[in-house]
Design a protein around this motif. Structure first.
Motif: not given
Length: 431
Positions: A46-47, A74-79, A95-98
């Motif tokens: 999750l960004i 925005v959520v990234i799952d794999g590619e 995971n989480r990115v700020d």
């Protein structure tokens, strides 16, 4: 939706993608299976705390072509992108990115470049900018240097510029041959390029080879015959420079038609230096793009507006040659789909910076900041007949850039400033 045009080649193995540790060394290095970057590519991330998210989906956010979402995540799952929306509604992830209140945009799609070359044309540029006559040979200078270079030298040069582009937010690029102009040299250029991108273009028809100056017809026969046979296995596209001093309309039609018969889809250098048949030919053959589009008649603009052919504008070339700017406003107002790309090459546009081209397009070509960013992302994807890149919506590849700014407008507002502070490519953080 399946992209129009020829089928894309299979996606590269994830192990060919750059890792965070290696990005500064080699954008195309292979991660080890236990590296953090490789692990991240198979987990969800999750960004959040995104001040402004450009999705390029008008059904989202503010309803504009950019689909701009404020206070987003925005959520990234794999590619792939799995979710976008208001950060207060974001699902749980591994995971989480700020993002720290920064803007996030799709990775740039540079749909026109010439990166397999050797040599340097500094003297030519210096003379041009100093108002001095210069007759060292132009493209032929690069042809001589490229022919003399080893495969290793050409690939090292290519990866150098790929790393440079990646640092500036480019996650997809097209590149061409065109500096070999022999069967062997064109084929090896494409073979090298195909190790790094699926968007490879055969440009044996860049200029008439110095070896065939006295017999252009023989060179066209070579380009459509033995050279095409050697190059087609490595390429998705075929291109031709349709211009006075290069190839006329009949020659260009023969070349593109031959390529299409071998499964390569057309694109064309059109109407850069003068009025000519290039744009009309592009529309006639359903070319994915007509590139440059500087000198256009009303009929040219109308033809583009009523076709699938994208007008790819390359402001780096006009900047580096002090030539007339393309009129992007005229094209956009007519309903033409416009892409922005670098035309990175050693002679007329030696820049790998899409942000620089965005700033030029806003300042000198009549584009708004929103239009320029869309054209450098979604527009580039359209020029490659792709719908899995150039946007940040579920199902698209997780190719995105984090800007050290609260808005995408800063790309034009702060020209020359290195605003890209993070890049994800196929779900892996590479910068």
């Amino acid at each position: 939706m399946t992209p129009a045009g020829p089928p894309a080649r299979p996606a590269p193995d994830p192990d060919s993608e750059p890792t965070a540790d290696q990005a500064t060394k080699d954008a195309m290095s292979s991660p080890t299976t236990d590296s953090p970057a490789h692990s991240a590519s198979t987990a969800s991330t999750l960004i959040t705390n995104i001040a402004a998210l450009v999705t390029n989906d008008p059904s989202l956010g503010d309803g504009s072509p950019l689909g701009l979402i404020q206070d987003a995540a925005v959520v990234i799952d794999g590619e792939r992108i799995a979710w976008t929306g208001d950060q207060s509604k974001a699902p749980a992830t591994d995971n989480r990115v700020d993002a720290g209140g920064r803007a996030v945009i799709p990775g740039f799609v540079d749909s026109h470049s010439h990166l397999v070359f050797a040599g340097d044309r500094t003297a030519e540029f210096n003379a041009r900018m100093s108002g001095r006559a210069y007759s060292a040979g132009g493209i032929r200078t690069t042809v001589a240097a490229t022919r003399a270079a080893t495969d290793e030298e050409l690939e090292a040069n290519l990866t150098r510029y790929l790393r440079e582009a990646l640092r500036q937010g480019t996650t997809t690029f097209e590149t061409k041959s065109g500096y070999g102009l022999t069967v062997e040299d064109e084929a090896r250029a494409l073979r090298i390029a195909a190790r790094h991108t699926d968007e490879v273009t055969y440009l044996g028809a860049h200029i008439v080879s110095p070896d065939h100056t006295e017999d252009p017809a023989a060179y066209v026969a070579l380009v459509t015959g033995e050279m095409l046979d050697a190059c087609a296995p490595y390429a998705r596209w075929i291109d031709v420079f349709c211009e006075k001093g290069a190839f006329d309309g009949d020659q260009a039609r023969a070349i593109l038609t031959a390529g299409r018969a071998r499964g390569l889809h057309p694109r064309i250098h059109a109407n850069q230096l003068s009025y000519g048949p290039g744009v009309q030919l592009a529309v006639e053959l359903d070319a994915a793009s007509a590139d440059h589009c500087t000198h256009l008649t009303d009929a040219d603009v109308d033809a583009l507006a009523h076709s699938r052919t994208v007008a790819t504008l390359l402001p780096g070339a006009e900047f580096s040659t002090r030539a007339q700017w393309p009129d992007a406003r005229r094209l956009l107002d007519a309903g033409v789909t416009v892409a922005l790309s670098t035309d990175c090459n050693p002679g007329s546009s030696f820049t790998s910076s899409v942000p620089f081209c965005v700033a030029l397009a806003v300042r000198d070509m009549g584009m708004t900041p929103d239009e320029a960013v869309w054209s450098a992302t979604a527009g580039g994807a359209r020029a490659l007949r792709r719908d899995d890149i150039g946007r940040l919506t579920p199902g698209a590849y997780a190719d995105l850039a984090l800007l050290d700014a609260p808005s995408h407008v800063h790309l034009a507002y702060r020209p020359g400033v290195p605003l890209v502070t993070g890049v994800w490519r196929r779900g892996v953080r590479v910068l």
